[in-house]
Design a protein around this motif. Structure first.
Motif, PDB file in Angstrom:
ATOM      1  N   GLU A 158       9.142 -33.881 -26.669  1.00 38.68           N
ATOM      2  CA  GLU A 158       8.267 -33.229 -25.688  1.00 38.68           C
ATOM      3  C   GLU A 158       8.327 -31.721 -25.912  1.00 38.68           C
ATOM      4  O   GLU A 158       9.376 -31.096 -25.736  1.00 38.68           O
ATOM      5  CB  GLU A 158       8.693 -33.582 -24.262  1.00 38.68           C
ATOM      6  N   LYS A 159       7.181 -31.169 -26.308  1.00 39.00           N
ATOM      7  CA  LYS A 159       7.140 -29.739 -26.601  1.00 39.00           C
ATOM      8  C   LYS A 159       5.695 -29.271 -26.718  1.00 39.00           C
ATOM      9  O   LYS A 159       4.879 -29.911 -27.380  1.00 39.00           O
ATOM     10  CB  LYS A 159       7.893 -29.443 -27.914  1.00 39.00           C
ATOM     11  N   GLU A 160       5.388 -28.158 -26.038  1.00 39.37           N
ATOM     12  CA  GLU A 160       4.074 -27.518 -26.128  1.00 39.37           C
ATOM     13  C   GLU A 160       2.912 -28.494 -25.919  1.00 39.37           C
ATOM     14  O   GLU A 160       1.944 -28.531 -26.673  1.00 39.37           O
ATOM     15  CB  GLU A 160       3.917 -26.825 -27.483  1.00 39.37           C
ATOM     16  N   GLY A 161       3.042 -29.292 -24.884  1.00 40.64           N
ATOM     17  CA  GLY A 161       1.956 -30.209 -24.522  1.00 40.64           C
ATOM     18  C   GLY A 161       1.918 -31.499 -25.313  1.00 40.64           C
ATOM     19  O   GLY A 161       1.041 -32.340 -25.098  1.00 40.64           O
ATOM     20  N   ASN A 222       2.901 -31.855 -40.265  1.00 37.74           N
ATOM     21  CA  ASN A 222       3.779 -31.207 -39.294  1.00 37.74           C
ATOM     22  C   ASN A 222       5.175 -31.809 -39.440  1.00 37.74           C
ATOM     23  O   ASN A 222       5.448 -32.907 -38.963  1.00 37.74           O
ATOM     24  CB  ASN A 222       3.242 -31.425 -37.873  1.00 37.74           C
ATOM     25  N   THR A 249      -7.019 -33.661 -23.128  1.00 32.02           N
ATOM     26  CA  THR A 249      -5.803 -34.290 -23.631  1.00 32.02           C
ATOM     27  C   THR A 249      -6.131 -35.703 -24.127  1.00 32.02           C
ATOM     28  O   THR A 249      -6.935 -36.398 -23.491  1.00 32.02           O
ATOM     29  CB  THR A 249      -4.728 -34.407 -22.531  1.00 32.02           C
TER      30      THR A 249
END
Length: 257
Positions: A158-161, A222, A249
């Protein structure tokens, strides 16, 4: 037996009747023969019943015709193999027991856990499939202190949306679910990039994409995220993912190989 009625006014045609499975009459005859035999020989045992049934079987078992095409008027459809076999114990007409094998779509509900780790080699069958009259093939009961359900989701990133969740899934495959900004999703979805309307609202509930484009040319670019997205089930050419949320989203899920 199916009722059938056809009518075409333009062609002045009509037909009405019943469609009967080809072996229905033969099974009726077999039932009557067996009923008459049991009435005439009420003390007959299982061997006598089997002998009587064998005498009514019309397909020759001689070696010369065993592999030739023959008409089996008493055959019933059966599965060639069973991915999840369950044995059902039933009472027969002699108050004894017979066993029926059926194929179950899902035998298990979770996995054992030990020292916080999921034991994927120890799936736990649903309690309703482990009664005195039901038994799963090749399964031996073992006491369980801790378990995790197959549909129990756990957030692994969980990071930056961006949120990535994993669930045990099935005995052989895991479930992956991701929630991320649409802009990031679009970088991975090469096919949507080529579309005239690039809105996430155009995505259907099930999307089929090229595995190489979506993973190797998309997600795996990524390095931080790559480790949380194992290859999908159809990892050769294309794979299927479920679109659960669209808008600014996007949420999607898929099954691993």
């Amino acid at each position: 037996m199916l009722k059938l009625e056809l009518r075409d006014r333009e062609r002045q045609f009509s037909a009405k009747g019943n469609i009967v499975y080809p072996s229905y009459k033969r099974w009726q005859e077999l039932s009557e023969e067996l009923s008459n035999f049991l009435t005439a020989c009420p003390e007959g045992g299982l061997e006598e019943v089997n002998a009587r049934l064998s005498s009514l079987w019309t397909t020759s078992e001689k070696s010369s015709v065993r592999h030739k095409k023959v008409k089996r008027s008493m055959s019933l459809p059966m599965l060639a193999s069973q991915s999840g076999a369950v044995r059902i114990r039933r009472k027969d007409f002699r108050d004894g027991y017979v066993y029926q094998s059926i194929d179950a779509n899902q035998l298990y509900y979770g996995f054992s856990k030990k020292d916080g780790k999921i034991l994927f080699n120890s799936p736990l069958p649903h309690p309703r499939l482990t009664t005195k009259n039901l038994k799963i093939y090749e399964y031996q009961y073992q006491p369980v202190n801790e378990c995790v359900k197959m549909d129990e989701w756990k957030t692994v990133y969980e990071k930056e949306g961006v949120i990535v969740e994993h669930a045990p899934g099935t005995k052989a495959r895991r479930y992956i679910r991701a929630t991320l900004p649409f802009d990031l999703y679009l970088l991975w979805d090469k096919e949507l990039q080529k579309a005239k309307d690039k809105s996430s609202l155009t995505l259907p509930s099930k999307v089929i994409r090229e595995t190489k484009d979506f993973f190797e040319e998309g997600i795996y670019k990524n390095e931080e995220l790559a480790q949380f997205f194992p290859k999908p089930r159809e990892n050769n050419k294309k794979f299927t993912m479920n679109i659960e949320l669209v808008g600014s989203t996007v949420k999607f899920s898929y099954v691993t190989a």
